[in-house]
Design an enzyme around this catalytic site. Sequence first.
Site, PDB file in Angstrom:
ATOM      1  N   GLU A   1       0.821  -1.210   0.000  1.00  0.00           N
ATOM      2  CA  GLU A   1       0.000   0.000   0.000  1.00  0.00           C
ATOM      3  C   GLU A   1       0.855   1.260   0.000  1.00  0.00           C
ATOM      4  O   GLU A   1       0.517   2.251  -0.659  1.00  0.00           O
ATOM      5  CB  GLU A   1      -0.944   0.001   1.208  1.00  0.00           C
ATOM      6  CG  GLU A   1      -2.093  -0.989   1.100  1.00  0.00           C
ATOM      7  CD  GLU A   1      -3.030  -0.696  -0.061  1.00  0.00           C
ATOM      8  OE1 GLU A   1      -3.243   0.497  -0.369  1.00  0.00           O
ATOM      9  OE2 GLU A   1      -3.539  -1.646  -0.671  1.00  0.00           O
TER      10      GLU A   1
ATOM     11  N   CYS B   1     -16.109   2.140 -20.337  1.00  0.00           N
ATOM     12  CA  CYS B   1     -17.421   2.159 -19.672  1.00  0.00           C
ATOM     13  C   CYS B   1     -18.295   0.969 -20.080  1.00  0.00           C
ATOM     14  O   CYS B   1     -19.092   0.481 -19.271  1.00  0.00           O
ATOM     15  CB  CYS B   1     -18.146   3.467 -19.990  1.00  0.00           C
ATOM     16  SG  CYS B   1     -17.315   4.933 -19.317  1.00  0.00           S
TER      17      CYS B   1
ATOM     18  N   CYS C   1     -24.587   4.291 -13.601  1.00  0.00           N
ATOM     19  CA  CYS C   1     -23.583   5.344 -13.459  1.00  0.00           C
ATOM     20  C   CYS C   1     -24.154   6.662 -13.983  1.00  0.00           C
ATOM     21  O   CYS C   1     -24.486   6.780 -15.171  1.00  0.00           O
ATOM     22  CB  CYS C   1     -22.307   4.976 -14.218  1.00  0.00           C
ATOM     23  SG  CYS C   1     -21.054   6.277 -14.194  1.00  0.00           S
TER      24      CYS C   1
END
Length: 354
Positions: A37, A199, A208
């Site tokens: 991370e 998309c 969305c």
Amino acid sequence: MSQAQFSTQLLHWFDQHGRKELPWQQNKTPYRVWVAEIMLQQTQVSAVIPYYQRFMQRFGSIQSLAAAGQDEVLHHWSGLGYYARGRNLHKAAQQICEQYSGQFPDHIDAVQALPGIGKSTAGAILACAMGQRHAILDGNVKRVLSRYHTISGYPGQKAIENQLWELAEQHTPTTRIGDYTQAIMDLGATLCTRSKPRCMECPLQETCKALATNQVSTLPTPKPKQKSRRQESEWMLLLLDEHHACAMLKRPAAGIWGGLWCPLQFANYSALQDWCHTQGINPERLQELGAPIDHSFSHYDLCITPLYLSLSKIDKQRLSKTNEVLGNATWTKQNSKNIGLPAPVKQILTRLHD
């Protein structure tokens, strides 16, 4: 789509298309996830993987990282950039050994109190490594939520960020926390990308709002434009001894390249000439070492002109005794010692030994 449907759709997509073979997903521990991370902050997965593998091969545990010297840690960080991350990782490992007997803490407040770990990173570590329910809000998640809910306004602004945190919390499920956390990061990294988002492959396309209102290309709202980037220049002087080793000086812990090792640096050529005169060195002995090197930082561009000067054994002894700065130098060849070097310095040293 309800909040539950959001996570359900995302997890279904993750089961089919999510990334599950990343190095830090194998033999998963809080330490391994934590290192990943930190490395992934401001750095793409593909770039991180080889650094992560080398780092973990050398520092396989919190204890081994804490026991190492900072120079060696930064040596293994060299090339990743944003070196404060490496310094903070080292400090945090030492703190964990001192305060938690070498066991990574399992409470969100304790994790956030460690150097270099913010709210989102702490949540990601505890969610992915321990299955605790914590929302995250890294750059990928900000982009997904900004588009999905058509949140206008630069996400770096506190009011917008708080709004996105509320949405992140609402969408985080109560089961499969680690998978969900990885899934929403993966979605932003692979489909809901900053440019050329895919998309039509997105599991959330039907609900969305940005896609429905043709706002995908304008969200998230970009950061307000700043003035043109600052342009700076400097001269680096590589003092070489009779063995072709170069004098390296450790930079201050704070600031650019903090804690790393560099040759002598000068703001301009005139300052370099003046230094040579004060040391009894004829500037005409200076030799160019290839073309200048352009290096970009987050807020400005730096043009580095490298020069080198070969010293005799007597020259080296004299300078090391009379010059306080050089008296504290380490003399090294390319990668001959475990010291951290900035990427452009590595490039310059490579020229020396080609």
